[in-house]
Enzyme design. Structure first.
Site, PDB file in Angstrom:
ATOM      1  N   ASP A  37       0.859  -1.191   0.000  1.00  0.00           N
ATOM      2  CA  ASP A  37       0.000   0.000   0.000  1.00  0.00           C
ATOM      3  C   ASP A  37       0.891   1.235   0.000  1.00  0.00           C
ATOM      4  OD1 ASP A  37      -2.231   1.910   0.769  1.00  0.00           O
ATOM      5  OD2 ASP A  37      -3.302   0.030   1.044  1.00  0.00           O
ATOM      6  N   ASP A  63       3.578   1.807  -4.490  1.00  0.00           N
ATOM      7  CA  ASP A  63       2.655   2.582  -5.319  1.00  0.00           C
ATOM      8  C   ASP A  63       2.394   1.717  -6.549  1.00  0.00           C
ATOM      9  OD1 ASP A  63       1.438   4.180  -7.221  1.00  0.00           O
ATOM     10  OD2 ASP A  63       2.642   5.963  -6.771  1.00  0.00           O
ATOM     11  N   VAL A  64       1.173   1.250  -6.680  1.00  0.00           N
ATOM     12  CA  VAL A  64       0.865   0.257  -7.723  1.00  0.00           C
ATOM     13  C   VAL A  64       0.988   0.799  -9.148  1.00  0.00           C
ATOM     14  CG1 VAL A  64      -0.563  -1.234  -6.266  1.00  0.00           C
ATOM     15  CG2 VAL A  64      -1.623   0.716  -7.478  1.00  0.00           C
ATOM     16  N   TYR A 155     -13.366   5.728 -13.824  1.00  0.00           N
ATOM     17  CA  TYR A 155     -13.541   4.545 -12.965  1.00  0.00           C
ATOM     18  C   TYR A 155     -14.225   3.424 -13.742  1.00  0.00           C
ATOM     19  CZ  TYR A 155     -14.602   1.841  -8.710  1.00  0.00           C
ATOM     20  OH  TYR A 155     -14.682   0.861  -7.749  1.00  0.00           O
TER      21      TYR A 155
HETATM   22  N1  LIG Z   1     -16.134   0.061  -1.496  1.00  0.00           N
HETATM   23  C1  LIG Z   1     -16.863  -0.072  -2.595  1.00  0.00           C
HETATM   24  O1  LIG Z   1     -18.049   0.302  -2.632  1.00  0.00           O
HETATM   25  C2  LIG Z   1     -16.258  -0.726  -3.808  1.00  0.00           C
HETATM   26  C3  LIG Z   1     -17.118  -1.163  -4.821  1.00  0.00           C
HETATM   27  C4  LIG Z   1     -16.599  -1.775  -5.947  1.00  0.00           C
HETATM   28  C5  LIG Z   1     -15.232  -1.922  -6.070  1.00  0.00           C
HETATM   29  N2  LIG Z   1     -14.423  -1.483  -5.086  1.00  0.00           N
HETATM   30  C6  LIG Z   1     -12.989  -1.656  -5.277  1.00  0.00           C
HETATM   31  O2  LIG Z   1     -12.424  -2.343  -4.192  1.00  0.00           O
HETATM   32  C7  LIG Z   1     -11.040  -2.012  -4.110  1.00  0.00           C
HETATM   33  C8  LIG Z   1     -10.683  -1.704  -2.662  1.00  0.00           C
HETATM   34  O3  LIG Z   1     -11.364  -0.535  -2.297  1.00  0.00           O
HETATM   35  P1  LIG Z   1     -11.979  -0.299  -0.836  1.00  0.00           P
HETATM   36  O4  LIG Z   1     -13.427  -0.156  -1.003  1.00  0.00           O
HETATM   37  O5  LIG Z   1     -11.434  -1.293   0.096  1.00  0.00           O
HETATM   38  O6  LIG Z   1     -11.402   1.167  -0.559  1.00  0.00           O
HETATM   39  P2  LIG Z   1     -10.288   1.711   0.462  1.00  0.00           P
HETATM   40  O7  LIG Z   1     -10.137   3.134   0.124  1.00  0.00           O
HETATM   41  O8  LIG Z   1     -10.679   1.321   1.855  1.00  0.00           O
HETATM   42  O9  LIG Z   1      -8.975   0.888   0.087  1.00  0.00           O
HETATM   43  C9  LIG Z   1      -8.215   1.183  -1.062  1.00  0.00           C
HETATM   44  C10 LIG Z   1      -6.761   0.999  -0.692  1.00  0.00           C
HETATM   45  O10 LIG Z   1      -5.986   1.210  -1.895  1.00  0.00           O
HETATM   46  C11 LIG Z   1      -4.835   1.949  -1.508  1.00  0.00           C
HETATM   47  N3  LIG Z   1      -4.260   2.672  -2.645  1.00  0.00           N
HETATM   48  C12 LIG Z   1      -4.769   3.753  -3.273  1.00  0.00           C
HETATM   49  N4  LIG Z   1      -3.899   4.178  -4.228  1.00  0.00           N
HETATM   50  C13 LIG Z   1      -2.838   3.338  -4.187  1.00  0.00           C
HETATM   51  C14 LIG Z   1      -1.606   3.253  -4.899  1.00  0.00           C
HETATM   52  N5  LIG Z   1      -1.299   4.141  -5.874  1.00  0.00           N
HETATM   53  N6  LIG Z   1      -0.743   2.254  -4.603  1.00  0.00           N
HETATM   54  C15 LIG Z   1      -1.049   1.370  -3.611  1.00  0.00           C
HETATM   55  N7  LIG Z   1      -2.179   1.401  -2.898  1.00  0.00           N
HETATM   56  C16 LIG Z   1      -3.063   2.385  -3.177  1.00  0.00           C
HETATM   57  C17 LIG Z   1      -5.343   2.903  -0.439  1.00  0.00           C
HETATM   58  O11 LIG Z   1      -4.271   3.443   0.323  1.00  0.00           O
HETATM   59  C18 LIG Z   1      -6.274   2.009   0.354  1.00  0.00           C
HETATM   60  O12 LIG Z   1      -5.592   1.341   1.391  1.00  0.00           O
HETATM   61  C19 LIG Z   1     -10.802  -0.854  -5.080  1.00  0.00           C
HETATM   62  O13 LIG Z   1     -10.239  -1.336  -6.271  1.00  0.00           O
HETATM   63  C20 LIG Z   1     -12.220  -0.353  -5.330  1.00  0.00           C
HETATM   64  O14 LIG Z   1     -12.350   0.288  -6.571  1.00  0.00           O
HETATM   65  C21 LIG Z   1     -14.893  -0.903  -3.954  1.00  0.00           C
END
Ligand SMILES: NC(=O)c1ccc[n+]([C@@H]2O[C@H](COP(=O)([O-])OP(=O)(O)OC[C@H]3O[C@@H](n4cnc5c(N)ncnc54)[C@H](O)[C@@H]3O)[C@@H](O)[C@H]2O)c1
Length: 245
Positions: A37, A63-64, A155
């Site tokens: 992360d 950083d991905v 997105y």
């Molecule tokens: N929560 C929802 O409603 C939802 C719905 C559909 C899909 N998603 C997907 O689920 C995945 C996880 O999201 P979440 O809901 O747990 O949100 P979240 O914000 O809790 O977690 C996302 C994580 O990604 C990390 N991150 C962001 N940019 C980064 C980078 N450049 N390099 C490394 N890490 C990075 C953040 O620091 C965070 O820890 C995402 O891909 C999101 O698009 C979430």
């Protein structure tokens, strides 16, 4: 014998939300988990909590969007735990605006973190996953990789791309012993929702509630496990019924 005994998993975005729940679950079931992360304190805390609970985990700053960062993260995973069996490409960010006002900077940033990251991750981890003999990738897309919403063009484009990037890589690796699947969450109660009106999201969800991160983690773990040994190139929707309509 636990489901992931002897296996090594790398989970991006593992400091929060769905990635955190996935890391905790896989570690509880025997995996050595690398949490990758950009939130260093939160990511290190997740690793420490896992170790405190008797599991095995390490945190790595990644950083991905950074190709060299991926090379380093995979190398340090192999150095620390001896291999890599499971890659969960979970890190992602969203945009919220209509297309007309979305800037090219927003587009490029969202596509880099949410889409290009998945390409970079599979490219960096591919050789180690093939060497595993039971390699598995789970890419976290979204229900918005399948249906539109009217806003968030970057997105939707990125999540749709993750869906087909998953399928084409699954076919490319089908005889290499690496399965590749995608999950498509609906509205899940994590920090990514920001200040979005949660009652509005709940109202739009047939089951009348937000999903919990653990409800996505359980499907990610299933797909990553040998229980899903004949599943590849598949997409799994977990959205409280949203896309059924
Ligand atoms: N929560 C929802 O409603 C939802 C719905 C559909 C899909 N998603 C997907 O689920 C995945 C996880 O999201 P979440 O809901 O747990 O949100 P979240 O914000 O809790 O977690 C996302 C994580 O990604 C990390 N991150 C962001 N940019 C980064 C980078 N450049 N390099 C490394 N890490 C990075 C953040 O620091 C965070 O820890 C995402 O891909 C999101 O698009 C979430």
């Amino acid at each position: 014998m636990a489901r992931f005994d002897g296996q090594v998993a790398l989970v991006t975005g593992g400091a929060s939300g769905i990635g955190k729940a996935t890391a905790v679950l896989m570690a509880a079931e025997g995996a050595s988990v690398v949490i990758a992360d950009v939130q260093d304190d939160a990511g290190a805390a997740v690793a420490a909590d896992i170790e405190q609970a008797g599991g095995t985990a390490a945190y790595v700053h990644l950083d991905v969007t950074d190709e060299q960062g991926w090379t380093d993260a995979v190398a340090s995973t192999i150095e620390r735990f001896g291999g890599l069996d499971i890659l969960v490409n979970n890190a992602g960010i969203g945009d919220t605006e209509p297309l007309e006002v979305t800037t090219i900077d927003t587009w490029n940033k969202v596509v880099a973190v949410t889409q290009t990251s998945v390409f970079l991750g599979m490219k960096a981890a591919g050789e180690a996953l093939k060497q595993s003999g039971r390699g598995s990738v789970v890419n976290v897309s979204s229900m918005y990789g399948i249906v539109g919403s009217g806003v968030s063009p970057a997105y939707h484009a990125a999540k749709g791309a993750v869906r087909l990037l998953t399928k084409t890589t699954a076919l490319g690796w089908a005889k290499e012993g690496v399965r590749v699947n995608s999950v498509h969450p609906g509205y899940i109660d994590t920090p990514i929702l920001g200040d979005t009106d949660r009652e509005m999201l709940i109202g739009a969800t047939p089951m009348g509630r937000l999903g919990r991160p653990e409800e996505i983690a359980s499907t990610i773990a299933f797909l990553a496990s040998d229980e899903a040994g004949f599943a590849t190139g598949a997409e799994f929707v977990i959205d409280g019924g949203y896309t059924a309509g």
